[in-house]
Design a protein around this motif. Structure first.
Motif, PDB file in Angstrom:
ATOM      1  N   ASP A   8      -2.700   4.048   4.140  1.00 47.29           N
ATOM      2  CA  ASP A   8      -2.429   4.568   2.795  1.00 47.29           C
ATOM      3  C   ASP A   8      -2.276   3.462   1.747  1.00 47.29           C
ATOM      4  O   ASP A   8      -2.053   3.732   0.583  1.00 47.29           O
ATOM      5  N   GLY A   9      -2.401   2.202   2.164  1.00 46.65           N
ATOM      6  CA  GLY A   9      -2.390   1.090   1.214  1.00 46.65           C
ATOM      7  C   GLY A   9      -1.029   0.500   0.927  1.00 46.65           C
ATOM      8  O   GLY A   9      -0.918  -0.417   0.118  1.00 46.65           O
ATOM      9  N   SER A  10       0.020   0.985   1.568  1.00 47.67           N
ATOM     10  CA  SER A  10       1.354   0.446   1.334  1.00 47.67           C
ATOM     11  C   SER A  10       1.540  -0.921   1.982  1.00 47.67           C
ATOM     12  O   SER A  10       2.250  -1.773   1.456  1.00 47.67           O
ATOM     13  N   LEU A  11       0.910  -1.115   3.126  1.00 49.23           N
ATOM     14  CA  LEU A  11       0.988  -2.386   3.852  1.00 49.23           C
ATOM     15  C   LEU A  11      -0.405  -2.967   4.043  1.00 49.23           C
ATOM     16  O   LEU A  11      -1.395  -2.241   4.071  1.00 49.23           O
ATOM     17  N   ASN A  12      -0.460  -4.275   4.183  1.00 50.67           N
ATOM     18  CA  ASN A  12      -1.687  -4.970   4.576  1.00 50.67           C
ATOM     19  C   ASN A  12      -1.480  -5.493   5.985  1.00 50.67           C
ATOM     20  O   ASN A  12      -0.380  -5.916   6.341  1.00 50.67           O
TER      21      ASN A  12
END
Length: 86
Positions: A8-12
């Motif tokens: 979901d793009g919260s973490l890399n």
């Protein structure tokens, strides 16, 4: 759970290559693209041992996305500190 946050793009997700020498165990490098480094010969900057990168030397590392970090900061500022209000 962490991989869902990556989706979901919260973490890399980064891949960390660690020195296999137990006395050293230093992080040699971190990369976003694992395919660039797999099967390559690299050297540890600390103990100067050579290493052919294989799966057993690779560890997933998660970092907070900058946009999500800013969202967390803003949401923290908006929270009412009830103890401080007293």
């Amino acid at each position: 759970y962490l991989l869902k946050l990556v989706d979901d793009g919260s973490l890399n997700i980064l891949w960390e290559i660690r020195c296999p020498d137990f006395d050293c165990n230093s992080v040699i490098l971190r990369t976003h693209n694992l395919s660039e480094i797999m099967g390559k010969e690299i050297e540890c900057d600390y103990c100067e041992n050579g290493l052919l990168v294989r799966r057993q030397h690779v560890f997933p590392v998660f970092e907070i996305n900058d946009d999500f970090r800013e969202f967390l900061k803003q949401s923290k500022k908006k929270q009412v500190n009830y103890l401080h209000a007293l």
